[in-house]
Design a protein around this motif. Structure first.
Motif, PDB file in Angstrom:
ATOM      1  N   ASP A  65       0.832  -1.204   0.000  1.00 44.92           N
ATOM      2  CA  ASP A  65       0.000   0.000   0.000  1.00 44.92           C
ATOM      3  C   ASP A  65       0.864   1.250   0.000  1.00 44.92           C
ATOM      4  OD1 ASP A  65      -2.638  -1.040  -0.015  1.00 44.92           O
ATOM      5  OD2 ASP A  65      -2.412  -1.632   2.080  1.00 44.92           O
ATOM      6  N   GLY A  66       0.233   2.375  -0.280  1.00 48.29           N
ATOM      7  CA  GLY A  66       0.942   3.640  -0.238  1.00 48.29           C
ATOM      8  C   GLY A  66       1.507   3.909   1.145  1.00 48.29           C
ATOM      9  N   GLU A  67       2.536   4.723   1.184  1.00 49.56           N
ATOM     10  CA  GLU A  67       3.216   5.000   2.452  1.00 49.56           C
ATOM     11  C   GLU A  67       3.340   6.505   2.657  1.00 49.56           C
ATOM     12  OE1 GLU A  67       7.547   4.166   4.605  1.00 49.56           O
ATOM     13  OE2 GLU A  67       6.931   3.010   2.832  1.00 49.56           O
ATOM     14  N   ILE A  68       2.918   6.955   3.843  1.00 48.55           N
ATOM     15  CA  ILE A  68       3.030   8.354   4.228  1.00 48.55           C
ATOM     16  C   ILE A  68       3.636   8.423   5.625  1.00 48.55           C
ATOM     17  CG2 ILE A  68       1.783  10.492   4.750  1.00 48.55           C
ATOM     18  CD1 ILE A  68      -0.269   9.732   2.698  1.00 48.55           C
ATOM     19  N   ARG A  69       4.763   9.106   5.729  1.00 45.61           N
ATOM     20  CA  ARG A  69       5.471   9.261   7.014  1.00 45.61           C
ATOM     21  C   ARG A  69       5.697   7.920   7.705  1.00 45.61           C
ATOM     22  NH1 ARG A  69       1.639  13.222   6.607  1.00 45.61           N
ATOM     23  NH2 ARG A  69       2.441  15.347   6.308  1.00 45.61           N
ATOM     24  N   GLY A  70       6.051   6.924   6.907  1.00 45.08           N
ATOM     25  CA  GLY A  70       6.395   5.604   7.450  1.00 45.08           C
ATOM     26  C   GLY A  70       5.208   4.710   7.729  1.00 45.08           C
ATOM     27  N   ARG A  71       3.970   5.191   7.494  1.00 41.89           N
ATOM     28  CA  ARG A  71       2.772   4.404   7.772  1.00 41.89           C
ATOM     29  C   ARG A  71       2.088   4.016   6.460  1.00 41.89           C
ATOM     30  NH1 ARG A  71      -0.777   7.557   9.416  1.00 41.89           N
ATOM     31  NH2 ARG A  71       0.322   9.560   9.480  1.00 41.89           N
ATOM     32  N   ARG A  72       1.624   2.770   6.374  1.00 41.66           N
ATOM     33  CA  ARG A  72       0.861   2.317   5.217  1.00 41.66           C
ATOM     34  C   ARG A  72      -0.545   2.904   5.290  1.00 41.66           C
ATOM     35  NH1 ARG A  72       4.536   0.695   1.529  1.00 41.66           N
ATOM     36  NH2 ARG A  72       6.227  -0.376   2.648  1.00 41.66           N
ATOM     37  N   ARG A  75      -8.969   8.446   5.286  1.00 38.90           N
ATOM     38  CA  ARG A  75      -7.710   7.689   5.285  1.00 38.90           C
ATOM     39  C   ARG A  75      -7.711   6.666   6.413  1.00 38.90           C
ATOM     40  NH1 ARG A  75      -2.832  11.305   4.521  1.00 38.90           N
ATOM     41  NH2 ARG A  75      -3.556  10.991   2.366  1.00 38.90           N
ATOM     42  N   ALA A  76      -7.560   5.392   6.056  1.00 40.60           N
ATOM     43  CA  ALA A  76      -7.412   4.310   7.023  1.00 40.60           C
ATOM     44  C   ALA A  76      -5.937   3.963   7.118  1.00 40.60           C
ATOM     45  CB  ALA A  76      -8.217   3.089   6.580  1.00 40.60           C
ATOM     46  N   THR A  83       1.231   4.070  14.229  1.00 38.42           N
ATOM     47  CA  THR A  83       2.687   4.165  14.082  1.00 38.42           C
ATOM     48  C   THR A  83       3.125   3.287  12.927  1.00 38.42           C
ATOM     49  OG1 THR A  83       3.070   2.352  15.650  1.00 38.42           O
ATOM     50  CG2 THR A  83       3.047   4.603  16.551  1.00 38.42           C
ATOM     51  N   SER A  84       4.354   3.469  12.497  1.00 40.95           N
ATOM     52  CA  SER A  84       4.847   2.710  11.355  1.00 40.95           C
ATOM     53  C   SER A  84       4.865   1.210  11.621  1.00 40.95           C
ATOM     54  CB  SER A  84       6.256   3.191  10.974  1.00 40.95           C
ATOM     55  OG  SER A  84       7.154   3.032  12.065  1.00 40.95           O
ATOM     56  N   ASP A  85       5.076   0.805  12.886  1.00 40.44           N
ATOM     57  CA  ASP A  85       5.131  -0.629  13.184  1.00 40.44           C
ATOM     58  C   ASP A  85       3.770  -1.193  13.586  1.00 40.44           C
ATOM     59  OD1 ASP A  85       5.036   0.756  15.556  1.00 40.44           O
ATOM     60  OD2 ASP A  85       6.395  -0.584  16.635  1.00 40.44           O
ATOM     61  N   ARG A  86       2.726  -0.336  13.565  1.00 41.40           N
ATOM     62  CA  ARG A  86       1.377  -0.819  13.871  1.00 41.40           C
ATOM     63  C   ARG A  86       0.406  -0.447  12.754  1.00 41.40           C
ATOM     64  NH1 ARG A  86       0.422  -2.178  19.146  1.00 41.40           N
ATOM     65  NH2 ARG A  86      -1.327  -3.300  18.219  1.00 41.40           N
TER      66      ARG A  86
END
Length: 264
Positions: A166-173, A243-244, A248-251
């Motif tokens: 999926d797309g990525e914004i600021r480390g989050r999908r 936006r769903a 955080t990037s790891d969650r």
């Protein structure tokens, strides 16, 4: 030792013990159903983990409402409330709910009895303070409202999954959904995780500015159990991005269910 001398020594011992913890007899009554107990934390005060404190006992009546405040210009006060029994079980505590760094507690005892109010310093500072105890009026009876109307929300459900593709914004999908909402009508959106690795985060943007830094609405945990829930009312009719994503990037990886509805 005569009986009179023995009685005098016992009375002096009881008075000394009372002075160590403070008593309501030292209160100064004001004209606002308020009692004030001036006190001081000094080098002779007992300590709990290097925090000096002073304890006062007072009777409280079941069902009545009380407001306690600990105010000081010399240190950051903290309060602890407990029953004056052998268990000394904590009932309530506070640090900064009053003005500035003052402590404040509102309390309605479930049972009548003698209670302990402990005033301590957040740090190891010492100085003067005032403990204020004010009687509060009883709460009015609960309202029995008569509805002036009703709204039936129709929710549409969407199943989705955030993956590494999926797309990525600021480390989050992220998954971006395009919706058209009417201006002036309330919108409700929820995002429930179906995977324990995902901590849902909802954000809403105008469709023309979905790369903006600041959403017009957003929520992380208002849906309970890490789920997201938000309500907002668009000012204008138009296209919006829901936006769903994850908090955080790891969650931000996992399955979810999205529900979207607008007031008819």
């Amino acid at each position: 030792m005569t009986g009179t001398s023995r009685m005098k020594m016992e009375w002096l011992a009881m008075a000394a013990a009372a002075a160590m913890i403070g008593t309501p007899a030292l209160a100064q009554t004001t004209g606002k159903n308020e009692r004030q107990f001036p006190g001081q934390l000094d080098s002779k005060s007992p300590k709990d983990d290097d925090h000096p404190y002073q304890v006062r006992t007072m009777p409280l009546e079941a069902g009545k409402r009380y407001a306690f405040s600990a105010e000081s210009e010399d240190f950051d006060p903290k309060m602890r409330l407990s029953l004056a029994d052998d268990n000394d079980e904590e009932i309530a505590k506070d640090d900064d709910s009053g003005d500035g760094t003052d402590a404040y507690i509102e309390f309605a005892p479930a049972q009548s009895g003698t209670y302990r109010v402990r005033v301590s310093s957040v740090g190891d500072s010492k100085g003067d303070y005032v403990l204020k105890v004010r009687d509060l009026p009883p709460l009015p009876a609960p309202l029995r409202p008569t509805a002036s109307g009703s709204s039936n929300f129709v929710f549409k459900h969407y199943s989705g999954a955030l993956t590494q593709t999926d797309g990525e914004i600021r480390g989050r999908r992220v998954d971006d959904y395009l919706f058209r909402f009417e201006g002036g009508k309330q919108v409700l959106i929820s995002m429930d995780h179906e995977d324990d690795d995902l901590d849902p985060l909802l954000q809403v943007y105008p469709a023309a500015n979905r790369q903006g830094a600041d959403p017009i609405a957003g929520d992380d945990d208002s849906g309970g159990r890490m789920n997201a829930f938000l309500s907002f009312t668009p000012e204008e009719s138009g296209d919006y991005i829901v936006r769903a994503t994850g908090s955080t990037s790891d969650r931000s990886i996992g399955s979810y269910r999205l529900r979207v509805g607008q007031q008819p």
